[in-house]
Motif scaffolding. Sequence first.
Motif, mmCIF file in Angstrom:
data_model
loop_
_atom_site.group_PDB
_atom_site.id
_atom_site.type_symbol
_atom_site.label_atom_id
_atom_site.label_comp_id
_atom_site.label_asym_id
_atom_site.label_seq_id
_atom_site.Cartn_x
_atom_site.Cartn_y
_atom_site.Cartn_z
ATOM 1 N N PRO A 25 0.838 -1.206 0.000
ATOM 2 C CA PRO A 25 0.000 0.000 0.000
ATOM 3 C C PRO A 25 0.869 1.250 0.000
ATOM 4 O O PRO A 25 1.982 1.260 0.542
ATOM 5 N N SER A 26 0.371 2.296 -0.607
ATOM 6 C CA SER A 26 1.091 3.566 -0.641
ATOM 7 C C SER A 26 0.724 4.362 0.611
ATOM 8 O O SER A 26 -0.218 5.162 0.620
ATOM 9 N N ILE A 27 1.468 4.097 1.683
ATOM 10 C CA ILE A 27 1.179 4.709 2.979
ATOM 11 C C ILE A 27 2.452 5.277 3.584
ATOM 12 O O ILE A 27 3.562 4.961 3.140
ATOM 13 N N ILE A 28 2.295 6.097 4.598
ATOM 14 C CA ILE A 28 3.438 6.641 5.322
ATOM 15 C C ILE A 28 4.035 5.572 6.221
ATOM 16 O O ILE A 28 3.315 4.858 6.921
ATOM 17 N N LEU A 29 5.361 5.446 6.184
ATOM 18 C CA LEU A 29 6.091 4.545 7.065
ATOM 19 C C LEU A 29 6.962 5.413 7.965
ATOM 20 O O LEU A 29 7.857 6.116 7.482
ATOM 21 N N ALA A 30 6.697 5.388 9.251
ATOM 22 C CA ALA A 30 7.334 6.337 10.176
ATOM 23 C C ALA A 30 8.426 5.678 11.003
ATOM 24 O O ALA A 30 8.260 4.560 11.508
ATOM 25 N N GLY A 31 9.559 6.381 11.138
ATOM 26 C CA GLY A 31 10.650 5.951 11.995
ATOM 27 C C GLY A 31 11.031 7.045 12.973
ATOM 28 O O GLY A 31 10.334 8.066 13.074
ATOM 29 N N GLN A 35 10.697 9.565 7.858
ATOM 30 C CA GLN A 35 9.510 8.835 7.463
ATOM 31 C C GLN A 35 9.499 8.726 5.956
ATOM 32 O O GLN A 35 10.055 9.578 5.252
ATOM 33 N N LEU A 36 8.918 7.641 5.475
ATOM 34 C CA LEU A 36 8.737 7.463 4.044
ATOM 35 C C LEU A 36 7.314 7.861 3.702
ATOM 36 O O LEU A 36 6.360 7.300 4.255
ATOM 37 N N ALA A 37 7.173 8.836 2.827
ATOM 38 C CA ALA A 37 5.865 9.327 2.400
ATOM 39 C C ALA A 37 5.703 9.035 0.918
ATOM 40 O O ALA A 37 6.679 9.113 0.152
ATOM 41 N N LEU A 87 6.011 0.331 -9.848
ATOM 42 C CA LEU A 87 6.759 0.890 -8.723
ATOM 43 C C LEU A 87 5.811 1.394 -7.646
ATOM 44 O O LEU A 87 4.709 1.863 -7.940
ATOM 45 N N VAL A 88 6.252 1.309 -6.409
ATOM 46 C CA VAL A 88 5.621 2.024 -5.296
ATOM 47 C C VAL A 88 6.700 2.964 -4.759
ATOM 48 O O VAL A 88 7.721 2.517 -4.225
ATOM 49 N N CYS A 89 6.493 4.255 -4.960
ATOM 50 C CA CYS A 89 7.561 5.245 -4.772
ATOM 51 C C CYS A 89 7.374 6.047 -3.486
ATOM 52 O O CYS A 89 6.258 6.439 -3.146
#
Length: 233
Positions: A25-31, A35-37, A87-89
């Motif tokens: 899924p094209s979602i935010i991944l937070a660290g 974060q990956l947006a 791609l999922v960018c």
Amino acid sequence: MTHVNQYGQPVGVALPDWLPATFPPSIILAGRFCQLAPLIFEHSAALFAAFSQAQDDRDWTWLGASQPQSLIEMSNWIAAKLDDSGLVCYAVIDKASQQAVGAVCFANIDQQHGAIEIGHVTWSPLMQRNVLGSEALYLLIQQAFKQDYRRVAWRCDSLNHASRRAAERLGFTFEGRFRQAMTRKQRNRDTDWLSIIDQEWPQIQRALKHWLSAANMDDNGREQQKLRCFMPD
């Protein structure tokens, strides 16, 4: 352990409960530090500014594209990625500045067989020699295994030693070299392949979590112990 079928032939381990993996899924991944947006055109200005921090274009030598020289070229670079349905960018957002400082994608997404690749890794100078790149890749690998992929792959030009070292540092295992696998920028490219598989991930994940934790790394990204101290033998 060797597995054989009714004919006495060696066969792979049975996967009776295997189901295809989920498309990422094209979602935010937070660290902690980044974060990956999902990558969007609105990241163009920040990414162009970040890539322009470099004194030259040496970081683009092994990439398929050339470094964008204008905001329009930057937007076109993003458009090419967004137009590729395979791609999922993501943009890598520095949580300290809240600005995009790099980009990365899921690529070669094979749901049927549970294989996925981390590709199009494009870090700006603002991501070099700090924790951002490692954490961004950790977030991607973690997400892939959450989506039930069995294999996360990494490939790079065999002459891009920094890329291979980065992958191996994070726990990827070198698998081999495809000779004359492609041409790029009117040059030959031999491709090195590396991977992490699902049975390896729990130990690698534990190592990365401990390395990134507040017990080992302060809020400025200064580590007490190197990542290799946590990695399984």
